[in-house]
Design an enzyme around this catalytic site. Structure first.
Site, mmCIF file in Angstrom:
data_model
loop_
_atom_site.group_PDB
_atom_site.id
_atom_site.type_symbol
_atom_site.label_atom_id
_atom_site.label_comp_id
_atom_site.label_asym_id
_atom_site.label_seq_id
_atom_site.Cartn_x
_atom_site.Cartn_y
_atom_site.Cartn_z
ATOM 1 N N ALA A 55 -0.162 -4.246 2.963
ATOM 2 C CA ALA A 55 -1.084 -3.134 2.675
ATOM 3 C C ALA A 55 -0.869 -1.914 3.573
ATOM 4 C CB ALA A 55 -2.526 -3.622 2.787
ATOM 5 N N SER A 56 0.231 -1.921 4.330
ATOM 6 C CA SER A 56 0.454 -0.765 5.216
ATOM 7 C C SER A 56 0.971 0.451 4.452
ATOM 8 C CB SER A 56 1.456 -1.140 6.322
ATOM 9 O OG SER A 56 2.603 -1.743 5.758
ATOM 10 N N TYR A 193 15.610 -10.399 -7.713
ATOM 11 C CA TYR A 193 14.244 -9.843 -7.729
ATOM 12 C C TYR A 193 13.533 -10.271 -9.010
ATOM 13 C CZ TYR A 193 10.625 -6.124 -7.643
ATOM 14 O OH TYR A 193 9.438 -5.413 -7.644
HETATM 15 P P1 NAP Z 1 6.597 -0.443 -0.665
HETATM 16 O O1 NAP Z 1 6.061 0.932 -0.774
HETATM 17 O O2 NAP Z 1 8.007 -0.664 -0.264
HETATM 18 O O3 NAP Z 1 5.619 -1.286 0.312
HETATM 19 C C1 NAP Z 1 5.867 -2.637 0.525
HETATM 20 C C2 NAP Z 1 4.766 -3.220 1.380
HETATM 21 O O4 NAP Z 1 5.014 -4.637 1.513
HETATM 22 C C3 NAP Z 1 4.727 -2.641 2.780
HETATM 23 O O5 NAP Z 1 3.399 -2.459 3.170
HETATM 24 C C4 NAP Z 1 5.400 -3.720 3.625
HETATM 25 O O6 NAP Z 1 4.852 -3.806 4.943
HETATM 26 C C5 NAP Z 1 4.998 -4.973 2.879
HETATM 27 N N1 NAP Z 1 5.867 -6.131 3.128
HETATM 28 C C6 NAP Z 1 7.143 -6.334 2.706
HETATM 29 N N2 NAP Z 1 7.583 -7.533 3.141
HETATM 30 C C7 NAP Z 1 6.566 -8.092 3.854
HETATM 31 C C8 NAP Z 1 6.409 -9.307 4.553
HETATM 32 N N3 NAP Z 1 7.384 -10.215 4.618
HETATM 33 N N4 NAP Z 1 5.221 -9.551 5.168
HETATM 34 C C9 NAP Z 1 4.218 -8.655 5.111
HETATM 35 N N5 NAP Z 1 4.315 -7.471 4.482
HETATM 36 C C10 NAP Z 1 5.468 -7.208 3.857
HETATM 37 O O7 NAP Z 1 6.449 -1.226 -2.059
HETATM 38 P P2 NAP Z 1 5.451 -0.992 -3.284
HETATM 39 O O8 NAP Z 1 6.134 -0.187 -4.280
HETATM 40 O O9 NAP Z 1 4.113 -0.602 -2.797
HETATM 41 O O10 NAP Z 1 5.420 -2.495 -3.847
HETATM 42 C C11 NAP Z 1 4.292 -3.342 -3.734
HETATM 43 C C12 NAP Z 1 4.480 -4.523 -4.689
HETATM 44 O O11 NAP Z 1 4.591 -4.029 -6.028
HETATM 45 C C13 NAP Z 1 5.754 -5.322 -4.433
HETATM 46 O O12 NAP Z 1 5.512 -6.689 -4.623
HETATM 47 C C14 NAP Z 1 6.709 -4.802 -5.489
HETATM 48 O O13 NAP Z 1 7.703 -5.743 -5.813
HETATM 49 C C15 NAP Z 1 5.750 -4.551 -6.626
HETATM 50 N N6 NAP Z 1 6.257 -3.590 -7.612
HETATM 51 C C16 NAP Z 1 6.511 -2.291 -7.284
HETATM 52 C C17 NAP Z 1 6.989 -1.422 -8.239
HETATM 53 C C18 NAP Z 1 7.286 0.018 -7.952
HETATM 54 O O14 NAP Z 1 7.842 0.703 -8.846
HETATM 55 N N7 NAP Z 1 6.940 0.556 -6.812
HETATM 56 C C19 NAP Z 1 7.233 -1.884 -9.540
HETATM 57 C C20 NAP Z 1 6.968 -3.201 -9.849
HETATM 58 C C21 NAP Z 1 6.479 -4.046 -8.872
HETATM 59 P P3 NAP Z 1 5.599 -3.272 6.288
HETATM 60 O O15 NAP Z 1 6.146 -1.914 5.985
HETATM 61 O O16 NAP Z 1 4.470 -3.250 7.287
HETATM 62 O O17 NAP Z 1 6.651 -4.283 6.642
#
Ligand code: NAP
Length: 284
Positions: A55-56, A193
């Site tokens: 959630a960061s 993925y």
């Molecule tokens: P993001 O902006 O890259 O943020 C990812 C978040 O996950 C960060 O807060 C990161 O924390 C945290 N994280 C990653 N690995 C971790 C771990 N091992 N333990 C704890 N925290 C972890 O990604 P997002 O786009 O918001 O994606 C969020 C979710 O939506 C993911 O599951 C992604 O696969 C899914 N999703 C995203 C999209 C898209 O287009 N953006 C599309 C489909 C699905 P830190 O930075 O503190 O490490």
């Protein structure tokens, strides 16, 4: 003489009305709108305790802020982005933060113990943390496989297991997994993925069946392309090309996902569903 009394009574009435409106705006309106209650410190707070992994930044952060604004007690998990997490904590008195790598069992156990010791329960778990790495399948290494599977799938297995004992004991719970359209339809150069996210959806469906009798609902939200750091490597031209393939002619906003999360928390009869929020990009 009677004019003086009239003046006193009317100014008293005026201050009563102003006082009521102030009180209404500050407290009652929120109670009527959200059913909130007061906690001991007089801060308006909802009873639900919600854990959001990752959630960061990105989608998880948006969800944390939305739910905090509604008055829930939020625990925002993070791993590497310490500063970003601290910002959240500073801004919202009802957001607590906890550093844990959710791909590591021991760290997840520590986090869940911290929450149960402090808040006594977890009502909602949002498995959002995830990473994406792309590349040709033929060139993928075991190390990449383990990294992607551990961060996107094992993390959901592990966190859900650790949280469940509390939910099952209380016969109450809501689990929301953030998967992806790629788990539904596959993605060239993102095979691992896609495997992980399809696994998350499989877990959602199976757990909905296993946990329904314990009054625990499990659903997935499978986003299309959402404007976060995860897509920072796309060029402006590439984003424009993608938009052309999307019936709603835009890429998703983080709020498109958080709105669905809010709805799923309030809902009482949806379980085992994969809700794909993608602007019509993928329709199955
Ligand atoms: P993001 O902006 O890259 O943020 C990812 C978040 O996950 C960060 O807060 C990161 O924390 C945290 N994280 C990653 N690995 C971790 C771990 N091992 N333990 C704890 N925290 C972890 O990604 P997002 O786009 O918001 O994606 C969020 C979710 O939506 C993911 O599951 C992604 O696969 C899914 N999703 C995203 C999209 C898209 O287009 N953006 C599309 C489909 C699905 P830190 O930075 O503190 O490490």
């Amino acid at each position: 003489e009677s004019g003086k009394w009239l003046q006193i009574v009317s100014s008293f009435a005026k201050s009563l009305i102003i006082g009521f409106f102030y009180f209404y705006k500050k407290y009652l309106q929120k109670i009527f709108l959200y059913g909130n209650i007061f906690n001991k410190k007089g801060i308006i707070k909802m009873e639900k305790v919600i854990l959001i992994t990752g959630a960061s930044r990105g989608i998880g952060r948006e969800i944390a802020e939305k739910l905090a604004q509604k008055g829930y007690q939020v625990i925002a998990n993070y791993n590497k982005s310490e500063e970003k997490a601290q910002e959240l904590k500073k801004e919202y008195s009802n957001i607590d933060i906890y550093k844990a790598d959710v791909s590591k069992r021991q760290e997840v156990q520590g986090m869940v113990k911290y929450i149960i010791d402090k808040y006594k329960k977890i009502d909602v778990l949002i498995n959002n943390a995830g990473i994406s790495i792309s590349g040709l399948f033929t060139e993928a290494t075991d190390e990449e496989w383990n990294k992607i599977i551990n961060n996107n799938l094992y993390s959901v297995f592990c966190t859900t297991q650790e949280v469940l004992s509390n939910m099952i004991m209380r016969k109450k719970g809501c689990i929301i997994n953030i998967s992806s359209i790629w788990g539904l339809v596959g993605s060239s150069c993102e095979t691992i993925y896609s495997v992980a996210k399809a696994g998350v959806d499989g877990m959602t469906k199976s757990l909905a069946k296993e946990l329904g009798p314990s009054n625990i609902r499990v659903n997935s939200i499978a986003p299309g392309i959402i404007d976060t750091d995860m897509n920072a490597n796309y060029t402006v031209e590439e984003i424009e090309e993608i938009k052309e393939e999307i019936p709603l002619e835009r890429i998703g906003k983080k709020t498109d996902i958080s709105k669905c999360v809010e709805w799923l928390i309030d809902d009482e009869y949806t379980t085992g569903q994969i809700i794909s929020i993608n602007g019509g990009w993928v329709i199955i």
